[in-house]
Design a protein around this motif. Structure first.
Motif, PDB file in Angstrom:
ATOM      1  N   ALA A 207      26.100 -15.485  80.484  1.00 33.06           N
ATOM      2  CA  ALA A 207      25.276 -14.711  79.558  1.00 33.06           C
ATOM      3  C   ALA A 207      25.413 -13.231  79.877  1.00 33.06           C
ATOM      4  CB  ALA A 207      23.814 -15.125  79.651  1.00 33.06           C
TER       5      ALA A 207
ATOM      6  N   THR B 116      22.330  -9.919  73.122  1.00 30.16           N
ATOM      7  CA  THR B 116      22.613 -10.889  74.166  1.00 30.16           C
ATOM      8  C   THR B 116      23.731 -11.815  73.716  1.00 30.16           C
ATOM      9  OG1 THR B 116      20.896 -12.383  73.304  1.00 30.16           O
ATOM     10  CG2 THR B 116      20.262 -10.877  75.075  1.00 30.16           C
TER      11      THR B 116
ATOM     12  N   THR C  40      18.121 -18.215  78.720  1.00 28.45           N
ATOM     13  CA  THR C  40      17.702 -16.938  78.145  1.00 28.45           C
ATOM     14  C   THR C  40      17.889 -15.833  79.165  1.00 28.45           C
ATOM     15  OG1 THR C  40      16.027 -18.040  76.773  1.00 28.45           O
ATOM     16  CG2 THR C  40      15.836 -15.651  77.067  1.00 28.45           C
ATOM     17  N   ILE C  41      18.672 -14.827  78.780  1.00 32.64           N
ATOM     18  CA  ILE C  41      18.841 -13.664  79.636  1.00 32.64           C
ATOM     19  C   ILE C  41      17.870 -12.584  79.168  1.00 32.64           C
ATOM     20  CG2 ILE C  41      20.722 -12.706  78.234  1.00 32.64           C
ATOM     21  CD1 ILE C  41      21.966 -11.641  80.857  1.00 32.64           C
ATOM     22  N   SER C  42      17.266 -11.894  80.123  1.00 28.62           N
ATOM     23  CA  SER C  42      16.329 -10.822  79.792  1.00 28.62           C
ATOM     24  C   SER C  42      16.380  -9.780  80.906  1.00 28.62           C
ATOM     25  CB  SER C  42      14.905 -11.363  79.617  1.00 28.62           C
ATOM     26  OG  SER C  42      14.453 -11.988  80.809  1.00 28.62           O
TER      27      SER C  42
ATOM     28  N   GLY D 175      18.487  -4.536  76.103  1.00 30.24           N
ATOM     29  CA  GLY D 175      18.093  -5.895  75.750  1.00 30.24           C
ATOM     30  C   GLY D 175      18.278  -6.232  74.291  1.00 30.24           C
TER      31      GLY D 175
ATOM     32  N   ILE E  74      23.752  -9.092  78.562  1.00 26.82           N
ATOM     33  CA  ILE E  74      22.713  -8.370  77.831  1.00 26.82           C
ATOM     34  C   ILE E  74      23.015  -6.882  77.872  1.00 26.82           C
ATOM     35  CG2 ILE E  74      21.244  -8.179  79.905  1.00 26.82           C
ATOM     36  CD1 ILE E  74      18.811  -8.647  78.043  1.00 26.82           C
TER      37      ILE E  74
ATOM     38  N   TYR F 268      25.834 -15.552  74.927  1.00 25.26           N
ATOM     39  CA  TYR F 268      25.790 -16.744  75.769  1.00 25.26           C
ATOM     40  C   TYR F 268      27.063 -17.548  75.583  1.00 25.26           C
ATOM     41  CZ  TYR F 268      20.788 -15.718  75.885  1.00 25.26           C
ATOM     42  OH  TYR F 268      19.574 -15.100  76.050  1.00 25.26           O
TER      43      TYR F 268
END
Length: 127
Positions: free
Chosen positions: A49, A58, A69-71, A55, A51, A60
């Motif tokens: 992933a 993103t 989930t990348i954050s 943000g 970002i 994947y």
């Protein structure tokens, strides 16, 4: 220079969840694209992933879409990877990486684009 330290890995049963953290120190990563990669035993490192600096975008790899989930939190200088519905094939060492190209968008999925890497954290999913 930036130092990246991953944490949050461990042993989890199939279907379980983990949240990986990547804490940066030495300088701010607020302008960097950040990526997560993984390497399973006997396999090459692969993209998981990525970002953008804010943000806003993103990416994947197909096998984790809808589960991971990348954050990021630029105030905390930290990037996260939330992982749900884990499968045995997700077992690997997970690495975070920083692409220092200022506010690059979209973020790269190529490991060669990332200049800084953490030491990795082991994720083991038992079936």
């Amino acid at each position: 220079q930036v130092q990246l330290v991953e944490s949050g890995g461990g042993l989890v049963q199939s279907g379980g969840s983990l949240r990986l953290s990547c804490a940066a120190s030495g300088r701010t990563i607020s302008g960097d694209a950040m990526g997560w990669f993984r390497q399973a035993p006997g396999k090459e490192r692969e993209f998981v992933a990525a970002i953008t600096w804010n943000g806003g975008t993103t990416y994947y790899t197909h096998s984790v879409k809808g589960r991971f989930t990348i954050s990021r939190d630029n105030v905390k200088n930290t990037v996260y990877l939330g992982m749900n519905s884990l499968k045995a094939e997700d077992t690997a060492v997970y690495y975070c990486a920083a692409d220092r190209t200022w506010r690059i968008s979209p973020p790269s999925t190529l490991s060669s684009a990332y200049e800084y890497w953490g030491q990795g954290t082991q994720v083991t999913v038992s079936s």
